[in-house]
Design a protein around this motif. Structure first.
Motif, mmCIF file in Angstrom:
data_model
loop_
_atom_site.group_PDB
_atom_site.id
_atom_site.type_symbol
_atom_site.label_atom_id
_atom_site.label_comp_id
_atom_site.label_asym_id
_atom_site.label_seq_id
_atom_site.Cartn_x
_atom_site.Cartn_y
_atom_site.Cartn_z
ATOM 1 N N ILE A 83 -10.294 -2.267 -1.975
ATOM 2 C CA ILE A 83 -10.623 -1.055 -2.671
ATOM 3 C C ILE A 83 -10.642 -0.921 -4.219
ATOM 4 C CG2 ILE A 83 -9.767 1.390 -2.477
ATOM 5 C CD1 ILE A 83 -8.288 0.840 0.070
ATOM 6 N N GLY A 84 -11.829 -0.311 -4.592
ATOM 7 C CA GLY A 84 -11.916 -0.465 -6.011
ATOM 8 C C GLY A 84 -11.385 0.714 -6.853
ATOM 9 N N THR A 85 -10.836 1.724 -6.086
ATOM 10 C CA THR A 85 -10.219 2.912 -6.667
ATOM 11 C C THR A 85 -8.538 2.820 -6.353
ATOM 12 O OG1 THR A 85 -10.545 3.959 -4.817
ATOM 13 C CG2 THR A 85 -12.247 4.391 -6.317
ATOM 14 N N PRO A 86 -8.135 3.367 -7.450
ATOM 15 C CA PRO A 86 -6.348 3.491 -7.360
ATOM 16 C C PRO A 86 -6.071 4.148 -6.125
ATOM 17 C CG PRO A 86 -7.142 4.164 -9.433
ATOM 18 C CD PRO A 86 -8.459 4.052 -8.695
ATOM 19 N N MET A 87 -4.850 3.632 -5.397
ATOM 20 C CA MET A 87 -4.412 4.339 -4.270
ATOM 21 C C MET A 87 -3.358 5.237 -4.781
ATOM 22 S SD MET A 87 -6.138 2.876 -1.773
ATOM 23 C CE MET A 87 -5.457 3.413 -0.502
ATOM 24 N N GLN A 88 -3.113 6.134 -3.973
ATOM 25 C CA GLN A 88 -2.044 7.169 -4.052
ATOM 26 C C GLN A 88 -1.106 7.410 -2.806
ATOM 27 O OE1 GLN A 88 -4.195 10.542 -5.736
ATOM 28 N NE2 GLN A 88 -4.067 9.794 -7.948
ATOM 29 N N PHE A 89 -0.134 7.856 -3.171
ATOM 30 C CA PHE A 89 0.832 7.993 -2.104
ATOM 31 C C PHE A 89 2.235 8.826 -2.603
ATOM 32 C CE2 PHE A 89 2.264 3.852 -3.315
ATOM 33 C CZ PHE A 89 3.471 3.882 -3.484
ATOM 34 N N VAL A 90 2.609 9.561 -1.801
ATOM 35 C CA VAL A 90 3.767 10.342 -2.130
ATOM 36 C C VAL A 90 4.954 9.753 -1.920
ATOM 37 C CG1 VAL A 90 5.084 12.464 -1.450
ATOM 38 C CG2 VAL A 90 2.757 12.654 -1.263
ATOM 39 N N SER A 91 5.706 9.222 -3.020
ATOM 40 C CA SER A 91 6.744 8.201 -3.026
ATOM 41 C C SER A 91 7.934 8.448 -1.843
ATOM 42 C CB SER A 91 7.302 8.172 -4.308
ATOM 43 O OG SER A 91 7.924 9.325 -4.957
ATOM 44 N N PRO A 92 8.084 10.032 -1.742
ATOM 45 C CA PRO A 92 9.262 9.918 -0.581
ATOM 46 C C PRO A 92 8.823 9.309 0.906
ATOM 47 C CG PRO A 92 9.205 11.811 -1.751
ATOM 48 C CD PRO A 92 8.127 10.974 -2.356
ATOM 49 N N MET A 93 7.614 9.144 1.189
ATOM 50 C CA MET A 93 7.121 8.553 2.447
ATOM 51 C C MET A 93 7.667 7.084 2.340
ATOM 52 S SD MET A 93 5.344 10.845 3.949
ATOM 53 C CE MET A 93 4.608 9.605 5.211
ATOM 54 N N VAL A 94 7.656 6.187 1.208
ATOM 55 C CA VAL A 94 8.083 5.145 1.150
ATOM 56 C C VAL A 94 9.650 4.971 1.083
ATOM 57 C CG1 VAL A 94 7.940 3.051 -0.213
ATOM 58 C CG2 VAL A 94 5.946 4.250 0.141
ATOM 59 N N MET A 95 10.297 5.872 0.165
ATOM 60 C CA MET A 95 11.599 5.780 -0.123
ATOM 61 C C MET A 95 12.517 6.126 1.225
ATOM 62 S SD MET A 95 11.108 7.472 -3.693
ATOM 63 C CE MET A 95 12.742 7.480 -4.219
ATOM 64 N N LEU A 96 12.130 7.219 1.969
ATOM 65 C CA LEU A 96 13.094 7.601 3.020
ATOM 66 C C LEU A 96 13.122 6.612 3.957
ATOM 67 C CD1 LEU A 96 12.237 11.407 2.934
ATOM 68 C CD2 LEU A 96 14.257 10.442 1.973
ATOM 69 N N GLY A 97 12.156 5.914 4.403
ATOM 70 C CA GLY A 97 12.162 4.970 5.370
ATOM 71 C C GLY A 97 12.494 3.659 5.036
ATOM 72 N N ARG A 98 12.809 3.414 3.766
ATOM 73 C CA ARG A 98 12.891 1.977 2.926
ATOM 74 C C ARG A 98 11.582 1.184 3.492
ATOM 75 N NH1 ARG A 98 18.000 1.580 5.667
ATOM 76 N NH2 ARG A 98 17.157 0.078 6.887
ATOM 77 N N LYS A 99 10.433 1.987 3.418
ATOM 78 C CA LYS A 99 9.114 1.308 3.812
ATOM 79 C C LYS A 99 8.370 0.525 2.648
ATOM 80 C CE LYS A 99 8.483 5.053 7.065
ATOM 81 N NZ LYS A 99 7.767 6.380 7.562
ATOM 82 N N SER A 100 7.503 -0.272 2.792
ATOM 83 C CA SER A 100 6.863 -1.192 1.679
ATOM 84 C C SER A 100 5.423 -1.261 1.893
ATOM 85 C CB SER A 100 7.724 -2.509 1.723
ATOM 86 O OG SER A 100 7.406 -3.359 2.582
#
Length: 163
Positions: A83-100
């Motif tokens: 993907i040629g554009t920066p990816m964005q996500f809401v950090s709690p989505m990763v942090m709360l479930g120890r997702k990577s």
């Protein structure tokens, strides 16, 4: 190929697509265990916290949150589409479930050889459409229209080439 290889490794495989168009192919021909339509909010909600891994092959910008929500604790989203554009996500989505979120292109020569040997041993083949050289321009037009399942292979030896 990812569906076929994951199934041969003994995994329960869910195919995620934006519509029902590929359901039959995924279930009947590739051997998927489940099919999830990402544009169906109810289906997506029922699948929250149900997956260990997602191999994300989408090559265009798309929101990650709906997919991150599908991952269990310690789940991993593996980006494989460039993907040629920066990816964005809401950090709690990763942090709360120890997702990577991670990414990969292709393995080393040794890993590639190992995977090819695995495919040979399991009888896994890719789905191709063989074309002659005189069809290459039409094949490129079809590629632009996303009208290919899954790869074109050009039969150079079988084509009538003039010097």
């Amino acid at each position: 190929m990812g569906v076929k290889i994951a199934k041969a490794m003994g995994h329960h495989v869910t195919v995620i697509s934006s519509s029902d168009k590929k359901r039959e192919e995924a279930m009947e021909h590739l051997g998927a265990d489940a099919y999830l339509v990402s544009s169906d909010a109810e289906q997506m909600q029922r699948a929250v916290d149900s997956l260990d891994y997602i191999l994300d092959t989408v090559p265009v910008h798309h929101p990650l949150e709906p997919y991150l929500a599908l991952l269990r604790v310690d789940g991993r989203l593996v980006m494989m589409g460039v993907i040629g554009t920066p990816m964005q996500f809401v950090s709690p989505m990763v942090m709360l479930g120890r997702k990577s979120i991670t990414g990969t292109f292709i393995g080393s020569m040794d890993e590639t050889a190992e995977m090819l040997e695995f495919c040979k041993d399991k009888g896994i083949t890719s789905k191709i459409e063989m074309v002659k050289m005189d069809y290459v321009n039409k094949a490129l037009e079809r590629l632009e229209k996303n009208d290919v399942r899954y790869r074109f292979v050009v039969d150079v030896a079988g084509s009538k080439l003039h010097d």
